[in-house]
Write an enzyme that holds these catalytic residues in place. Structure first.
Site, mmCIF file in Angstrom:
data_model
loop_
_atom_site.group_PDB
_atom_site.id
_atom_site.type_symbol
_atom_site.label_atom_id
_atom_site.label_comp_id
_atom_site.label_asym_id
_atom_site.label_seq_id
_atom_site.Cartn_x
_atom_site.Cartn_y
_atom_site.Cartn_z
ATOM 1 N N GLY A 46 0.837 -1.189 0.000
ATOM 2 C CA GLY A 46 0.000 0.000 0.000
ATOM 3 C C GLY A 46 0.874 1.241 0.000
ATOM 4 O O GLY A 46 1.996 1.211 0.513
ATOM 5 N N GLN A 51 2.629 10.261 1.066
ATOM 6 C CA GLN A 51 3.953 9.625 1.268
ATOM 7 C C GLN A 51 4.940 9.937 0.149
ATOM 8 O O GLN A 51 6.134 9.715 0.309
ATOM 9 C CB GLN A 51 3.801 8.105 1.398
ATOM 10 N N CYS A 89 5.248 0.158 7.140
ATOM 11 C CA CYS A 89 4.906 1.361 6.380
ATOM 12 C C CYS A 89 6.161 1.791 5.631
ATOM 13 O O CYS A 89 7.246 1.799 6.212
ATOM 14 C CB CYS A 89 4.446 2.458 7.345
ATOM 15 N N LEU A 90 6.017 2.125 4.356
ATOM 16 C CA LEU A 90 7.192 2.509 3.566
ATOM 17 C C LEU A 90 7.844 3.801 4.086
ATOM 18 O O LEU A 90 9.006 4.052 3.795
ATOM 19 C CB LEU A 90 6.813 2.656 2.081
ATOM 20 N N HIS A 131 -5.085 1.545 6.828
ATOM 21 C CA HIS A 131 -3.771 2.172 7.003
ATOM 22 C C HIS A 131 -3.585 3.310 5.982
ATOM 23 O O HIS A 131 -3.176 4.417 6.347
ATOM 24 C CB HIS A 131 -2.682 1.091 6.840
ATOM 25 N N GLU A 132 -3.906 3.031 4.717
ATOM 26 C CA GLU A 132 -3.672 4.034 3.659
ATOM 27 C C GLU A 132 -4.652 5.199 3.752
ATOM 28 O O GLU A 132 -4.263 6.343 3.535
ATOM 29 C CB GLU A 132 -3.729 3.388 2.270
ATOM 30 N N HIS A 135 -3.485 7.647 6.213
ATOM 31 C CA HIS A 135 -2.447 8.545 5.687
ATOM 32 C C HIS A 135 -3.070 9.804 5.091
ATOM 33 O O HIS A 135 -2.512 10.896 5.202
ATOM 34 C CB HIS A 135 -1.635 7.848 4.586
HETATM 35 CO CO CO Z 1 1.989 3.737 5.668
#
Ligand code: CO
Length: 162
Positions: A46, A51, A89-90, A131-132, A135
């Site tokens: 994701g 991000q 998470c990236l 999660h996304e 963000h």
């Molecule tokens: Co994330």
């Protein structure tokens, strides 16, 4: 097509709220493709627009049908049942945390063609969507920790933000 740079924890943009997409222009389409490509390249499941430094309501999710983008995603319905699962998470390389999420969510979004879509998700896929979408509201997975977990990850976070 280009691979975008992923903003790491500590970048102020990650704490900001993203704007809704009013029109899917060619620029937006290009951004959507780049977000999907960047997620694939970084082997994420994701990724969200903030991000990559863009405050727009776009997410990419690795679905059973392959990587897909969702525009203006929102949660229509949530199950009462809660599940605890590990998340990464990236924007937080190397950090994996156990996070409480709702087990099933009904998602509404627009696809790249501007068509309204609804998807019922559960388990890991439902977790990724939650999660996304977080963000897009400037909410990070560390914000979902309980007090004790927060104390435990404090040292790890200090190292990440250096
Ligand atoms: Co994330």
């Amino acid at each position: 097509m280009s691979i975008l740079q992923i903003k790491k924890y500590g970048t102020p943009i990650l704490k900001q709220k993203s704007e809704e997409i009013r029109e899917i222009t060619s620029e937006i389409k290009e951004l959507v493709f780049d977000i999907v490509e960047t997620m694939k390249k970084r082997q994420g499941i994701g990724l969200s627009a903030p991000q990559v430094g863009v405050l727009k309501r776009i997410i990419a999710v690795e679905t059973p049908q392959g990587p897909k983008a969702f525009i203006n995603p929102q949660i229509l319905k949530m199950s009462k049942e809660i599940e605890i699962g590990e998340e990464g998470c990236l924007s937080f390389p190397g950090l994996y945390l156990k996070i409480k999420r709702v087990k099933e969510v009904l998602i509404k979004a627009k696809n790249i063609e501007g068509k309204d879509i609804e998807i019922k998700t559960e388990g890991i896929l439902a977790r990724v969507f939650q999660h996304e979408i977080d963000h897009l509201d400037g909410i990070l997975f560390i914000d979902r920790l309980n007090v004790w977990q927060k104390i435990k990850v404090k040292c790890k976070l200090k190292r990440l933000s250096l």
